[in-house]
Design an enzyme around this catalytic site. Structure first.
Site, short mmCIF file in Angstrom:
data_model
loop_
_atom_site.label_atom_id
_atom_site.label_comp_id
_atom_site.label_asym_id
_atom_site.label_seq_id
_atom_site.Cartn_x
_atom_site.Cartn_y
_atom_site.Cartn_z
N HIS A 90 12.39 6.30 26.79
CA HIS A 90 12.58 5.04 27.53
C HIS A 90 11.24 4.45 27.95
O HIS A 90 10.31 5.17 28.29
CB HIS A 90 13.47 5.28 28.74
CG HIS A 90 14.91 5.43 28.38
ND1 HIS A 90 15.42 6.57 27.82
CD2 HIS A 90 15.94 4.56 28.45
CE1 HIS A 90 16.69 6.40 27.57
NE2 HIS A 90 17.04 5.19 27.94
N ILE B 31 14.02 5.62 35.07
CA ILE B 31 15.09 5.00 34.31
C ILE B 31 16.18 4.55 35.27
O ILE B 31 16.63 5.33 36.11
CB ILE B 31 15.68 5.98 33.27
CG1 ILE B 31 14.58 6.45 32.31
CG2 ILE B 31 16.84 5.33 32.51
CD1 ILE B 31 14.97 7.64 31.46
N VAL C 90 19.20 -1.44 34.67
CA VAL C 90 18.72 -2.65 35.35
C VAL C 90 19.74 -3.79 35.38
O VAL C 90 19.63 -4.67 36.22
CB VAL C 90 17.38 -3.17 34.76
CG1 VAL C 90 16.28 -2.15 34.93
CG2 VAL C 90 17.53 -3.58 33.31
#
Length: 167
Positions: free
Chosen positions: A68, A117, A120
């Site tokens: 990520h 992480i 969002v």
């Protein structure tokens, strides 16, 4: 958008081509989940893919987390990550915000060994920064589990954007 019927009928190669990026360009997850077809719902597919990750070794899970991108980064990242970060305004950070995200990303990665992480799509810049601050206080194992749960949320958002619920 693909239907579940189309997905269930695909060869493993086509299935992986269609879903290999769902878990941040880790196509092995889709390749392993393919064996559990047919899926009667997007939820069933998601559960199967999550089970693949949960059955993976700690090293494989850590590699997934490390795949990520940093939030608010200007580095190259997967198209889905670009769109997700833009949805929270992370593509329009002021110089001060960019600096704060950079500092937090660095502190987080140094502490835990993988990037921060968070799904969002259900956050704003402010709530992401608050989560950064809060989660920096977690133990390494607790944070690894939290990060995996966020990866699972992200994967579900991506599956919902890729597939129609129609069987």
């Amino acid at each position: 958008m693909l239907s579940l019927s189309e997905l269930n009928a695909m060869s493993q190669e086509a299935f992986v081509a269609a879903l290999g990026a769902i878990f941040e360009n880790t196509p092995a997850i889709a390749a392993k989940a393919w064996h559990q077809r047919p899926f009667d719902s997007v939820e069933a597919l998601h559960r199967a893919m999550v089970a693949v990750v949960q059955a993976d070794s700690d090293d494989a899970q850590l590699a997934l987390l490390r795949a990520h991108p940093d939030l608010g980064s200007r580095a190259a990242m997967a198209d889905a990550s670009v769109q997700e970060q833009a949805s929270a305004g992370l593509d329009r950070l002021s110089p001060e915000e960019y600096s704060r995200f950079h500092q937090l990303n660095q502190a987080y990665t140094e502490r835990f060994g993988f990037p921060f992480i968070i799904a969002v799509r259900s956050h704003t810049k402010a709530s992401i920064l608050a989560a950064f601050e809060e989660r920096l206080q977690n133990s390494r194992e607790s944070e690894r589990q939290t990060a995996l749960q966020e990866v699972f949320k992200i994967a579900r958002f991506r599956l919902d954007a890729t597939l129609s619920a129609e069987v």
